[in-house]
Design a protein around this motif. Structure first.
Motif, mmCIF file in Angstrom:
data_model
loop_
_atom_site.group_PDB
_atom_site.id
_atom_site.type_symbol
_atom_site.label_atom_id
_atom_site.label_comp_id
_atom_site.label_asym_id
_atom_site.label_seq_id
_atom_site.Cartn_x
_atom_site.Cartn_y
_atom_site.Cartn_z
ATOM 1 N N GLU A 23 61.943 -7.807 -1.177
ATOM 2 C CA GLU A 23 62.633 -8.500 -2.270
ATOM 3 C C GLU A 23 62.894 -9.957 -1.897
ATOM 4 O OE1 GLU A 23 66.730 -8.141 -4.924
ATOM 5 O OE2 GLU A 23 66.641 -7.171 -2.967
ATOM 6 N N ASP A 136 71.680 -6.801 -7.031
ATOM 7 C CA ASP A 136 70.455 -6.016 -6.882
ATOM 8 C C ASP A 136 70.323 -5.155 -8.147
ATOM 9 O OD1 ASP A 136 68.325 -4.529 -6.108
ATOM 10 O OD2 ASP A 136 69.274 -3.622 -4.375
ATOM 11 N N ASP A 137 69.655 -5.723 -9.136
ATOM 12 C CA ASP A 137 69.467 -4.981 -10.393
ATOM 13 C C ASP A 137 67.979 -4.928 -10.719
ATOM 14 O OD1 ASP A 137 68.986 -7.577 -11.234
ATOM 15 O OD2 ASP A 137 70.829 -7.751 -12.378
ATOM 16 N N ASP A 138 67.655 -4.719 -11.946
ATOM 17 C CA ASP A 138 66.253 -4.531 -12.315
ATOM 18 C C ASP A 138 65.531 -5.827 -12.664
ATOM 19 O OD1 ASP A 138 66.350 -1.800 -11.904
ATOM 20 O OD2 ASP A 138 67.119 -1.413 -13.919
ATOM 21 N N ARG A 139 66.034 -6.962 -12.245
ATOM 22 C CA ARG A 139 65.354 -8.229 -12.498
ATOM 23 C C ARG A 139 64.110 -8.345 -11.637
ATOM 24 N NH1 ARG A 139 69.926 -12.900 -12.978
ATOM 25 N NH2 ARG A 139 71.469 -11.364 -12.455
ATOM 26 N N SER A 140 63.097 -8.965 -12.205
ATOM 27 C CA SER A 140 61.900 -9.270 -11.410
ATOM 28 C C SER A 140 62.209 -10.476 -10.519
ATOM 29 C CB SER A 140 60.732 -9.602 -12.342
ATOM 30 O OG SER A 140 60.977 -10.835 -13.010
ATOM 31 N N THR A 144 64.808 -13.511 -11.274
ATOM 32 C CA THR A 144 65.824 -13.901 -10.301
ATOM 33 C C THR A 144 65.701 -15.378 -9.969
ATOM 34 O OG1 THR A 144 65.896 -11.673 -9.372
ATOM 35 C CG2 THR A 144 66.743 -13.454 -7.989
#
Length: 163
Positions: A23, A136-140, A144
């Motif tokens: 990430e 920390d979520d579902d963003r690409s 981000t």
């Protein structure tokens, strides 16, 4: 997208940190791509340059292991400064958390650091709440990096008193 700083000919210094290497690197690369002139400096790549005598990165923090962490960060900052002097924004990516975040920022001083902390369940709880923390979520990675650029002022960590 680059904004002029105190020295418009000098690039800015970013640090993208967090415990998840995949990430962290994805966000750093995406952020660098969104900037006009940029380079990514990966601390893990720098660490891999040690051919022999390299300390393992896990386990107890011995004086020698801490010394190699400081060497790794110093080398990353030296590479970043080389790019910055040529007008490139330098995006350093490494796992710098907990009390070691202050050590890294001390090495970067007097440079202002644009700090992005990628929040993750395994992030050290004693990591200082400086810079921009991104959940920390579902963003690409691209989403981000857009969020980071939209909140650039929140990323700024001044490492030295104006004098």
């Amino acid at each position: 997208m680059s904004e002029a700083g105190p020295d418009p000919a000098r690039g800015r210094l970013f640090l993208v940190t967090g415990p998840d290497a995949v990430e962290r690197v994805a966000v750093a690369v995406s952020l660098a791509r969104a900037l006009d002139r940029s380079a990514v400096v990966d601390g893990e790549v720098i660490d891999g340059m040690l051919v022999s005598g390299r300390m393992p990165t896990d386990g107890p923090l011995t004086a020698e292991r801490l010394g190699q962490l400081l060497l790794r960060w110093s080398a990353a900052l030296a590479a970043a400064e080389t790019f910055q002097l040529e007008g490139f924004d330098a995006v350093v990516t490494d796992d710098v958390q907990g009390a070691h975040l202050e050590d890294f920022l001390d090495l970067a001083a007097p440079e202002t650091v644009h700090l992005v902390v990628l929040r993750h369940p395994s992030l050290a709880p004693d990591t200082p709440r400086w810079g921009l923390w991104v959940d920390d979520d579902d963003r690409s990675a691209e989403e981000t990096s857009t969020h980071v650029l939209d909140h650039l002022d929140d990323t700024r960590v001044v490492t030295a008193e104006p004098g």
